[in-house]
Design an enzyme around this catalytic site. Structure first.
Site, PDB file in Angstrom:
ATOM      1  N   GLY A  68       0.794  -1.223   0.000  1.00  0.00           N
ATOM      2  CA  GLY A  68       0.000   0.000   0.000  1.00  0.00           C
ATOM      3  C   GLY A  68       0.824   1.270   0.000  1.00  0.00           C
ATOM      4  O   GLY A  68       0.327   2.339  -0.354  1.00  0.00           O
ATOM      5  N   LYS A  88       9.666   2.834   0.839  1.00  0.00           N
ATOM      6  CA  LYS A  88       8.489   2.743   1.702  1.00  0.00           C
ATOM      7  C   LYS A  88       8.052   4.162   2.058  1.00  0.00           C
ATOM      8  O   LYS A  88       8.781   4.897   2.712  1.00  0.00           O
ATOM      9  CB  LYS A  88       8.797   1.956   2.972  1.00  0.00           C
ATOM     10  N   ASP A 100      -2.881   6.993   1.994  1.00  0.00           N
ATOM     11  CA  ASP A 100      -2.222   8.008   1.166  1.00  0.00           C
ATOM     12  C   ASP A 100      -0.885   7.526   0.611  1.00  0.00           C
ATOM     13  O   ASP A 100      -0.224   8.254  -0.133  1.00  0.00           O
ATOM     14  CB  ASP A 100      -2.029   9.297   1.960  1.00  0.00           C
ATOM     15  N   GLY A 101      -0.471   6.310   0.984  1.00  0.00           N
ATOM     16  CA  GLY A 101       0.782   5.777   0.474  1.00  0.00           C
ATOM     17  C   GLY A 101       2.021   6.396   1.081  1.00  0.00           C
ATOM     18  O   GLY A 101       3.133   6.121   0.633  1.00  0.00           O
ATOM     19  N   ARG A 158       6.157 -12.626   0.850  1.00  0.00           N
ATOM     20  CA  ARG A 158       5.669 -12.941   2.187  1.00  0.00           C
ATOM     21  C   ARG A 158       4.814 -14.205   2.183  1.00  0.00           C
ATOM     22  O   ARG A 158       4.386 -14.679   1.142  1.00  0.00           O
ATOM     23  CB  ARG A 158       4.796 -11.775   2.698  1.00  0.00           C
ATOM     24  N   ASP A 227       0.971 -11.449   6.487  1.00  0.00           N
ATOM     25  CA  ASP A 227       1.518 -10.591   5.439  1.00  0.00           C
ATOM     26  C   ASP A 227       2.797  -9.904   5.891  1.00  0.00           C
ATOM     27  O   ASP A 227       3.452  -9.232   5.088  1.00  0.00           O
ATOM     28  CB  ASP A 227       0.488  -9.546   4.983  1.00  0.00           C
TER      29      ASP A 227
END
Length: 464
Positions: A68, A88, A100-101, A158, A227
């Protein structure tokens, strides 16, 4: 594609991580690198992507998740092999959902410092290359500023990557992913009678060993969702983590985890549960439940053997005796009763001398119930009497495995507060200390001190 941030600036870089990809940490502070590693420009040859995955979160199936706020730039060949570079916090991706990333300076500094601290402790982990920031505002519980951390790992696949295709009933995609992982990272497994069962067994072993390392230094991940579990057995996704201070086996480091699913005591069982979730996802490839269960059965024996090895080293025992486990359990029992500081206890334990009980005083002072410590120390001395090493030899060996410096939450918070005020020197100094956790480092003793009273009120959660 990354979304640019206005006026990006350099916060800190890890020279050790940089060396893994043939870079100079000082060069990372230059404008071109800052721009590229903030997401404002692409590195030559980069074809950015984000990965889809699903997962169980707090034991409940959460469905599709995905990167995300993580964007993979590509692979880099380094002196020790290929590494993936991932930004990231570089903006929205197809998997951002309502987010919003972005990442904030606070969480980016924490991940940067802990990734490198764990590597220095010898614990399998993803790495952190650099942190950059911007004054662009981001709303979380309060208004903060944006930042990007560049992470590195041979792979960010993952457990949830496999769960995604399994639960979508996509056997071809599941097999493609499994074959990619085997051929890229476990090629020796191709010789196994059942390569997919062998994959599950090897990932289970690596996970068990990783969690034994966590328990041995008092590290708590805080959000062990499927995850957030690496297919390579690496510590991944540093969010609400913490290092144990006042020992409490039931300590919960994640304020969001109201039920205590990811407490220190539960990490071992949750790691096993997560491996079962992976086994369930791989079952169509493995073929039979019996073969999957046989692969998963390696978890507890591997975990117990690794933890036993680590605890022997932490207590300075070079030989093995039948009663050693009772000695270890006795130590953790009196630690629990007095809520002894985990890191200080094991570091000071190396100063104990077999024939000189006066040497116990700094260690003894950590305990509320000093007679309980005295009784345990008597058993410990008897056990040490059957070892061949001298006190000095044992102390040297113990100091190589019992860190003096770990990333305590209050140290991270101090570095964050300085950085939020434009002073990044404390982040860099703390990184330098954490890169040598077993060394005495004269003049840096304040980084090994008990936490101040105000630190008791610090809380970390799943918020970025």
């Amino acid at each position: 594609m990354p979304t640019p941030l206005p006026a990006p600036y350099f916060v800190a870089a890890s020279s050790r991580a940089a060396s893994l990809v043939g870079l100079d940490a000082e060069a990372l502070a230059q404008d071109d690198f800052v721009s590229a590693l903030t997401g404002n420009a692409l590195l030559p040859g980069s074809e950015p992507l984000s990965a889809v995955y699903s997962g169980h979160q707090f034991g409940v199936w959460a469905g599709q998740l995905g990167d995300g706020r993580a964007i993979l730039l590509g692979d880099v060949d380094g002196p020790q092999g290929r590494m993936e570079l991932q930004l990231k916090g570089a903006g929205k991706t197809p998997y951002s959902r309502m987010g919003d990333g972005r990442a904030v300076l606070r969480s980016s500094i924490r991940e940067f410092l802990c990734s490198e601290a764990m590597a220095a402790l010898g614990i399998p982990t993803t790495r952190a290359l650099v942190v950059t920031g911007s004054n662009q505002r981001v709303m979380r519980e309060s208004i903060e500023t944006a930042a990007v951390v560049t992470r590195m790992a041979p792979s960010f696949v993952r457990f949830g990557s496999f769960e995604h295709w399994h639960y979508r009933d996509k056997p071809d995609e599941l097999k493609t992913l499994a074959d990619y992982v085997i051929d890229s990272f476990y090629p020796e497994l191709r010789e196994a009678a059942n390569p997919y069962a062998a994959l599950l067994a090897e990932v289970t072993r690596r996970t068990a060993r990783m969690i034994a390392h966590w328990q041995s230094v008092g590290f708590m991940h805080g959000v062990m969702n499927t995850d957030n579990m690496s297919i390579l057995g690496l510590t991944i996704d540093y969010g609400p983590f913490g290092f144990m201070e006042a020992f409490d086996v039931n300590h919960i480091c994640n304020h969001t985890d109201q039920g205590g699913r990811y407490s220190y005591a539960n990490q071992v069982a949750v790691g096993h549960w997560n491996c079962y979730a992976l086994g369930n996802a791989l079952l169509p490839l493995i073929g039979t439940v019996e073969e999957a269960e046989a692969a998963l059965a390696v978890y507890m024996p591997v975990f117990e053997a690794k933890l036993d090895e680590l605890l022997h080293a932490k207590l300075g025992l070079a030989t093995y005796e039948e009663g050693d486990r009772a000695l270890f359990d006795g130590l953790f029992s009196i630690m629990q009763a007095s809520h002894v500081d985990f890191t200080l206890l094991f570091r000071r334990l190396g100063d104990l001398q077999v024939e000189d009980r006066i040497s116990d005083e700094p260690l003894r002072d950590l305990f509320i119930d000093r007679p309980a410590f005295d009784a345990w120390a008597l058993r410990y001395r008897e056990r040490l009497g059957r070892e061949a090493r001298t006190d000095a030899e044992r102390r040297s060996a113990m100091n190589l495995v019992n860190p003096k410096y770990v990333l305590r939450n209050y140290l991270a918070q101090q570095a964050i507060e300085h950085a939020q005020n434009g002073d990044y020197s404390v982040v860099r100094e703390l990184l330098a200390v954490l890169e040598q956790p077993f060394d005495e480092q004269p003049g840096k003793e304040q980084y090994a001190a008990l936490p101040p009273d105000w630190a008791a009120h610090l809380e970390v959660s799943c918020s970025s």
